[in-house]
Design an enzyme around this catalytic site. Sequence first.
Site, PDB file in Angstrom:
ATOM      1  N   HIS A 193      -0.405   0.235  -3.825  1.00  0.00           N
ATOM      2  CA  HIS A 193      -0.947  -0.452  -2.656  1.00  0.00           C
ATOM      3  C   HIS A 193      -0.996   0.441  -1.422  1.00  0.00           C
ATOM      4  CE1 HIS A 193      -1.384  -4.482  -4.359  1.00  0.00           C
ATOM      5  NE2 HIS A 193      -0.290  -4.229  -5.057  1.00  0.00           N
ATOM      6  N   GLU A 223     -10.653  -6.630   0.217  1.00  0.00           N
ATOM      7  CA  GLU A 223     -11.533  -5.471   0.341  1.00  0.00           C
ATOM      8  C   GLU A 223     -12.927  -5.863   0.801  1.00  0.00           C
ATOM      9  OE1 GLU A 223     -11.729  -6.633  -4.095  1.00  0.00           O
ATOM     10  OE2 GLU A 223     -10.394  -6.839  -2.371  1.00  0.00           O
TER      11      GLU A 223
END
Length: 322
Positions: A193, A223
């Site tokens: 991450h 995203e």
Amino acid sequence: MIHKDGTSNLDQLRQSETRYRRLFESAQDGILIVDARDGQVLDANPFIAELLGFSPAELSGRKLWELGLFRDTTAIKSVFATLQDSGYARHEDLPLKSKDGRQVDVEFVSNRYREGDAEVIQCNIRDISRRKLLQDQLRQAADTDELTGLANRRHILELAQNELQRARRYRRSLSVLMLDIDNFKRINDTYGHAVGDRALRAFADSCRIIIRNADLIGRLGGEEFIVLMPETPQQAAVEAADRLRIAVAAVKLLPECDRCPPVTASIGVATTADGAEHLDCLLQRADRQLYRAKDAGRNCVCADEIAAAVPPQAVEPVASKL
């Protein structure tokens, strides 16, 4: 008259004046005492010099609107007229001008009262610059996505609603670009991450550089990002989206990660010619085009029946959708 404590009325009056003077001179607010008849400054406390750079001597004897403190002399004359009528005036946020030309934001509270045979006005001037700075910081924090520094979901959707209303009012076009980083889940799963977060920040930075000053960009979540392009017809929006897509694909967003694949984006475009539709409908159309771009192999732009072809040098299309 002699009181039980041995003081006379004159003694008590002198003590009261001494206490008032001590408070007046030690106050951490600027204080002006003004003649209620003509607006002439009778006295000013020392804190005025610290706040605005003018010494009390520079202010005394001049009329309130002749001091150079107030950017709008007409407004201060109106305030003075209100004070003469009602005896009270307050401005919670009034810009003053310091001796060296700086703007100083203050809270300005004025009261009229009788002092002996004369009526005077006391103006209390409190510096609220720090308070305003804190308010601005809190407002910015509430409107900003912490990771990327872009407008957050709530704020960008507010901006989108405002732009749509403006497009409707002036019957002008508005285009919406819905962007999604390709294969982002794979980046997170493969490299962690922390790398995914760096990719999001780098993607946001690339978009900032490429979009026009008039355009607005925000992060919807994960995203997924959105760009608002006011007064932009569909073809121009598609061309701009493709320039953005090419620029993102050309930049190695994770230079420290040799094995990381290029970070690319799929983009869906929706346009309203005159703003005559609900925001939800416009966003849904852009979102459908985004998924068309994903289904077409990623790293491409789709808008209605328009799709920008994936150049040969772009990342290899992925058949499955993450």
